[in-house]
Design an enzyme around this catalytic site. Sequence first.
Site, PDB file in Angstrom:
ATOM      1  N   HIS A  97      -7.699 -11.322   0.574  1.00 58.45           N
ATOM      2  CA  HIS A  97      -8.529 -10.148   0.262  1.00 58.45           C
ATOM      3  C   HIS A  97      -9.074  -9.516   1.542  1.00 58.45           C
ATOM      4  O   HIS A  97      -9.016  -8.292   1.718  1.00 58.45           O
ATOM      5  CB  HIS A  97      -9.680 -10.569  -0.648  1.00 58.45           C
ATOM      6  N   GLU A  98      -9.594 -10.342   2.447  1.00 61.17           N
ATOM      7  CA  GLU A  98     -10.181  -9.813   3.682  1.00 61.17           C
ATOM      8  C   GLU A  98      -9.112  -9.179   4.573  1.00 61.17           C
ATOM      9  O   GLU A  98      -9.343  -8.118   5.171  1.00 61.17           O
ATOM     10  CB  GLU A  98     -10.910 -10.932   4.428  1.00 61.17           C
ATOM     11  N   HIS A 144      -8.265  -5.661   3.501  1.00 64.82           N
ATOM     12  CA  HIS A 144      -9.114  -4.583   4.011  1.00 64.82           C
ATOM     13  C   HIS A 144      -8.578  -4.053   5.338  1.00 64.82           C
ATOM     14  O   HIS A 144      -8.547  -2.845   5.573  1.00 64.82           O
ATOM     15  CB  HIS A 144     -10.545  -5.080   4.212  1.00 64.82           C
ATOM     16  N   GLU A 170     -12.556  -2.354  -2.746  1.00 67.31           N
ATOM     17  CA  GLU A 170     -12.607  -3.795  -3.017  1.00 67.31           C
ATOM     18  C   GLU A 170     -11.485  -4.201  -3.971  1.00 67.31           C
ATOM     19  O   GLU A 170     -10.816  -5.218  -3.775  1.00 67.31           O
ATOM     20  CB  GLU A 170     -13.972  -4.183  -3.605  1.00 67.31           C
TER      21      GLU A 170
END
Length: 292
Positions: free
Chosen positions: A154-155, A158, A211
């Site tokens: 997920h990070e 970004h 997100e």
Amino acid sequence: MIPFTRRRGGPEWYQDKRVIKAAACLSGCAVITLCCGRFETVPYSNRRHFIVLPPLAEGFLGKCFFARSKIELASKILPPEHPDSVRVRKITMDIVRAAERGLAGHLDRLDWEVIVVKDKLVNASCLPGGKIIVYTGLLEQMEMDAEVATVLGHEVGHAIARHVAENITKFMWFVVLKIVFLQFIDLEEEDELIDGMWKVLFQLPFSRRMEMEADHIGIMLLAAAGFDPQIAPTVYEKMGKITGSDSELQNYISTHPSCKNRAQILSQDRVMQEAMELYRKARADKDFLLKG
């Protein structure tokens, strides 16, 4: 309001200092946009977005923040040979290699670096340029490598989607429009009013979308790295219980969607089928290499 008709003894509207200042701001922003801006397609989600900040500038910002973080957290950073550091670095490299295989050329600007910080905080972050910070509180709560990989995916999502650069682009235009708007109103609470409108109407919805986009990219990276993507929804359900962030009110006022909603979205057939296809391919490739 702008005096479009000349008052007795007053200037023409085009001589009004407020109009001149507003025009100068808009013109300057337009020049920067035309010279530096371009449309890009976000990998995996295929969303088109407009970016003004060049990749080198975005990476420079990430390096600056990372350097400052390492100074502030120096006493808590685990040495590279610590088992937690070794574990996180291996998981990260699995995800990065999977991203590089699927996004050839897209990640050339990223210089990956990982540090693990001894802290109870259940969190991780990836700064622009590929600088990753992981807290031991996350490792204590996520015992399986696939769980840690879900959060790291997920990070990294970004960074791949260039969400920081996109936010800077939006904020740049917001500041310019705010300056223009303030030339023609006279309210004591104008700053609070405009900032509040920006947060409710633009910042929160866009952040929640980012997100969810990072969730989507993350589960694809997780699968392409050879981790079972079916674990991703359970990770977000687990995070919801840990942080207590699943109320409807929290879902509305937070920049993050509720963990329950995130788990439901990742469990959708179209998302999971795409992820499972990448996972099966990754496992087949790994088995082929082992046999070879």
